[in-house]
Every structure is written in structure tokens, then in C-alpha cells.
Design a protein around this motif. Structure first.
Motif, short mmCIF file in Angstrom:
data_model
loop_
_atom_site.label_atom_id
_atom_site.label_comp_id
_atom_site.label_asym_id
_atom_site.label_seq_id
_atom_site.Cartn_x
_atom_site.Cartn_y
_atom_site.Cartn_z
N ARG A 82 19.55 -4.34 4.12
CA ARG A 82 18.21 -4.29 3.53
C ARG A 82 18.04 -5.36 2.45
NH1 ARG A 82 16.53 1.39 1.41
NH2 ARG A 82 14.67 0.14 0.90
N PHE A 83 19.05 -5.56 1.62
CA PHE A 83 18.94 -6.59 0.60
C PHE A 83 18.86 -7.98 1.21
CE2 PHE A 83 20.74 -3.41 -2.50
CZ PHE A 83 19.68 -3.45 -3.38
N VAL A 84 19.59 -8.21 2.29
CA VAL A 84 19.51 -9.51 2.98
C VAL A 84 18.09 -9.73 3.49
CG1 VAL A 84 20.22 -10.75 5.06
CG2 VAL A 84 21.94 -9.71 3.58
N ARG A 85 17.47 -8.71 4.05
CA ARG A 85 16.10 -8.85 4.56
C ARG A 85 15.12 -9.12 3.42
NH1 ARG A 85 17.77 -4.10 7.82
NH2 ARG A 85 18.51 -4.96 9.81
N ASN B 137 0.82 -1.21 0.00
CA ASN B 137 0.00 0.00 0.00
C ASN B 137 0.85 1.27 0.00
OD1 ASN B 137 -2.47 1.40 0.02
ND2 ASN B 137 -2.45 1.56 2.25
N ARG B 138 1.70 1.37 -1.03
CA ARG B 138 2.46 2.60 -1.26
C ARG B 138 2.26 3.01 -2.73
NH1 ARG B 138 8.33 2.64 -0.31
NH2 ARG B 138 8.00 4.79 0.36
N PRO B 139 1.03 3.21 -3.14
CA PRO B 139 0.78 3.44 -4.58
C PRO B 139 1.50 4.66 -5.14
CG PRO B 139 -1.17 3.95 -3.27
CD PRO B 139 -0.23 3.23 -2.36
N ALA B 140 1.69 5.69 -4.32
CA ALA B 140 2.39 6.89 -4.81
C ALA B 140 3.84 6.60 -5.13
CB ALA B 140 2.28 8.01 -3.77
N ARG B 141 4.41 5.53 -4.55
CA ARG B 141 5.78 5.13 -4.81
C ARG B 141 5.83 3.84 -5.62
NH1 ARG B 141 9.80 7.45 -5.29
NH2 ARG B 141 11.11 5.80 -4.44
N GLY B 142 4.74 3.50 -6.29
CA GLY B 142 4.72 2.28 -7.08
C GLY B 142 4.86 1.04 -6.22
N ASN B 143 4.48 1.16 -4.93
CA ASN B 143 4.61 0.06 -3.96
C ASN B 143 6.05 -0.43 -3.82
OD1 ASN B 143 1.76 -0.02 -3.38
ND2 ASN B 143 1.51 -0.99 -5.38
N ALA B 144 7.01 0.49 -3.98
CA ALA B 144 8.42 0.14 -3.82
C ALA B 144 8.67 -0.36 -2.41
CB ALA B 144 9.29 1.36 -4.12
N LEU B 145 9.63 -1.27 -2.29
CA LEU B 145 9.87 -1.96 -1.03
C LEU B 145 10.79 -1.14 -0.12
CD1 LEU B 145 10.33 -5.60 -2.35
CD2 LEU B 145 8.34 -4.65 -1.16
N SER B 146 10.19 -0.35 0.72
CA SER B 146 10.94 0.35 1.77
C SER B 146 11.31 -0.65 2.85
CB SER B 146 10.09 1.46 2.38
OG SER B 146 8.95 0.91 3.03
N ALA B 147 12.22 -0.26 3.73
CA ALA B 147 12.60 -1.15 4.83
C ALA B 147 11.38 -1.49 5.69
CB ALA B 147 13.68 -0.49 5.68
N ALA B 148 10.53 -0.51 5.92
CA ALA B 148 9.35 -0.74 6.76
C ALA B 148 8.35 -1.67 6.08
CB ALA B 148 8.68 0.59 7.10
N LEU B 149 8.18 -1.55 4.77
CA LEU B 149 7.25 -2.42 4.07
C LEU B 149 7.77 -3.85 4.04
CD1 LEU B 149 4.74 -3.00 2.45
CD2 LEU B 149 5.86 -2.07 0.41
N VAL B 150 9.07 -4.03 3.85
CA VAL B 150 9.65 -5.38 3.89
C VAL B 150 9.44 -6.01 5.26
CG1 VAL B 150 11.81 -6.69 3.80
CG2 VAL B 150 11.32 -4.97 2.06
N ALA B 151 9.65 -5.24 6.32
CA ALA B 151 9.44 -5.75 7.68
C ALA B 151 7.99 -6.15 7.89
CB ALA B 151 9.87 -4.71 8.70
N ALA B 152 7.06 -5.33 7.39
CA ALA B 152 5.64 -5.64 7.55
C ALA B 152 5.26 -6.90 6.76
CB ALA B 152 4.79 -4.45 7.08
N LEU B 153 5.79 -7.04 5.56
CA LEU B 153 5.53 -8.23 4.76
C LEU B 153 6.08 -9.48 5.45
CD1 LEU B 153 6.23 -7.05 1.10
CD2 LEU B 153 4.19 -8.31 1.86
N ALA B 154 7.31 -9.39 5.94
CA ALA B 154 7.92 -10.55 6.60
C ALA B 154 7.10 -10.98 7.81
CB ALA B 154 9.35 -10.22 7.00
#
Length: 255
Positions: A87-90, A27-44
Motif C-alpha cells: 500500500r505504501f508503494v502504491r 470524498n471520505r469526509p467521515a474519515r478525514g479523507n484518509a487514503l484507503s487502498a481503494a481511494l489511492v487506486a481511484a486517484l491513480a
């Protein structure tokens, strides 16, 4: 520029649970749903929760125009080689968790799926794309080895090498022919398709489904392969100058 955190009304990741179906929406449509550190953590965290909450089918999609435009580098100037490596490892650990999940996973793609976003698609057991969507694997352009083995398992080594070396866009029809996409599904047909897939996913007991999936991934050999994939990523990302290589790649692609 730093953005304020998403509000409670607009989380980075929307989670909807309907019985054994869990639906995650980036849910980051303004950023093309790019994977921020926080979004990766939430997904994990959401994927991990699915291991114990009775999920039998996990669907992943993106809000707005695109599925996921990859690793978020908006604040690259604030990163270091070490922070980027972490970040890439995560991201790789997230992709491995999705790929090895003991339940059915399906990516619902529209618009662009690029870089780590395309790797997320390849990590899912089922991969549905809307007509006109596209994929790209540009990470090798700045020396990164991420998701190559999973992609090659779907499309073959020759095709995977070609796509990764080229770094260009792959249309949904080409992705379907190659095996990256296993079905073309228009958004209006997703609900019916998910209902049918959920029925199939629930046909077997959860423990049986998990055992079959683990066996299909190679058991202990599969675990060794995942360790090797992580090691390949770390070796490529730990080479000094990662931040500079990414900055140079971004500058070259913007010309």
C-alpha cells in the motif's frame, strides 16, 4: 470494522471535468479523507486518465472539513507487513505520478493535511491553503521514508528534516513562509483563482508545457531520483515489524 463500499451516488473520489480543467475531490469526509487502498487506486486511475483526456489543470481537494488526514489505518489489525508495504508503494507511485504530471497540478487545502495527505500537497506544482489549515509529516515516527526529497525541494533540507523529525503540526502561515504553501486562498476565492491559473496553464501548447515540466524535473536525472525515492521508501517499509511499529506509534500518540 469494515465499511461498506461507497455507493454510485457517493464515490470515494468525485471527478468533475470542465474542458481542460479536471477537479478531483477526495470524498471520505467521515474519515478525514484518509487514503484507503481503494481511494489511492481511484486517484491513480484519475491522474493517469488526465494524461490523455486533454487536462491542462488538475485541482485536488478534500470534501468536508479536512484535505486529507493521511494513510488510512482503521483496519490495521487486518494488515500484514507485506500488505502495508504494498500500500505504501502504491501511495509513492501515486505521488510520483502527480509530481511528474505534464500538466499543472494544484492542491486546494483546508483543515488538516497529514502524512501522505501532506505528501500529496507537496507533490503538486501549486499548493493553496485556506487560513487556519495545518500540515504534519509523522511517517518517520514509525520508520517510514516517504516524500522527503520532494518536501526538501520546496522548503529546504534543514526545514524538511526539522518538520519530519518533529512530526508536529505546521500552521498555514509557517507553511507559506517556508514554501510548502505558495498562496493563501480562502474557499470563496478558489473559483476565480482556478480560472486565472487555467488561463495561464493553457497559454502554451500542451507539448511545450510537458517538455518544460520534464526539464524542470531534471529529465533522465529526475527519473533516476524518482527511482531512488521509491527505493528509499521500500527499504524503510520492508524492514521487519512495520505493522508493530505503526501500532506502537498510534498507541503513543493517543496517550
Amino acid at each position: 470494522m469494515n465499511h461498506a463500499p461507497a455507493s454510485a451516488a457517493e464515490p470515494l473520489l468525485r471527478i468533475a471535468r470542465q474542458g481542460p480543467l479536471t477537479h478531483l475531490t477526495l470524498n471520505r469526509p467521515a474519515r478525514g479523507n484518509a487514503l484507503s487502498a481503494a481511494l489511492v487506486a481511484a486517484l491513480a486511475a484519475a491522474v493517469e486518465a488526465c494524461h490523455t483526456d486533454g487536462t491542462r489543470l488538475l485541482a485536488i481537494e478534500g470534501a468536508g472539513k479536512h484535505f486529507c488526514t493521511g494513510f488510512d489505518l482503521e483496519d490495521l489489525e487486518q494488515e500484514s507487513d507485506d500488505s502495508l508495504l504494498a500500500r505504501f508503494v502504491r501511495v509513492e507511485l501515486l505521488l510520483q505520478a502527480v509530481h511528474a504530471a505534464p500538466f499543472v497540478t494544484v492542491a486546494l487545502v483546508q483543515g488538516r493535511a497529514m502524512g501522505a495527505g501532506a505528501d500529496l500537497v507537496a507533490a503538486c506544482a501549486r499548493r493553496w491553503a485556506a487560513p487556519g489549515s495545518s500540515f504534519a509529516f509523522p511517517g518517520a515516527g514509525f520508520g517510514l521514508v516517504l516524500g522527503t526529497e520532494r518536501l526538501a525541494a520546496l522548503v529546504g533540507a534543514t526545514c524538511a528534516r526539522s518538520w519530519i523529525a518533529g512530526g508536529g503540526a505546521i500552521g498555514s502561515e509557517d507553511a507559506l513562509r517556508a514554501g510548502l504553501v505558495d498562496a493563501m486562498v480562502v474557499p470563496d476565492a478558489r473559483a476565480a483563482g482556478l480560472a486565472a491559473l487555467l488561463e495561464q496553464a493553457c497559454r502554451l501548447e500542451a507539448s511545450t508545457q510537458a517538455a518544460i515540466h520534464a526539464a524542470a524535473l531534471g529529465g533522465s536525472a529526475g527519473a533516476a531520483a524518482r527511482a531512488g525515492q521509491l527505493a528509499d521508501l521500500v527499504r524503510s517499509a520492508a524492514r521487519p515489524g512495520l505493522k508493530d511499529r505503526i501500532a506502537a506509534y498510534r498507541a503513543a500518540t493517543r496517550r
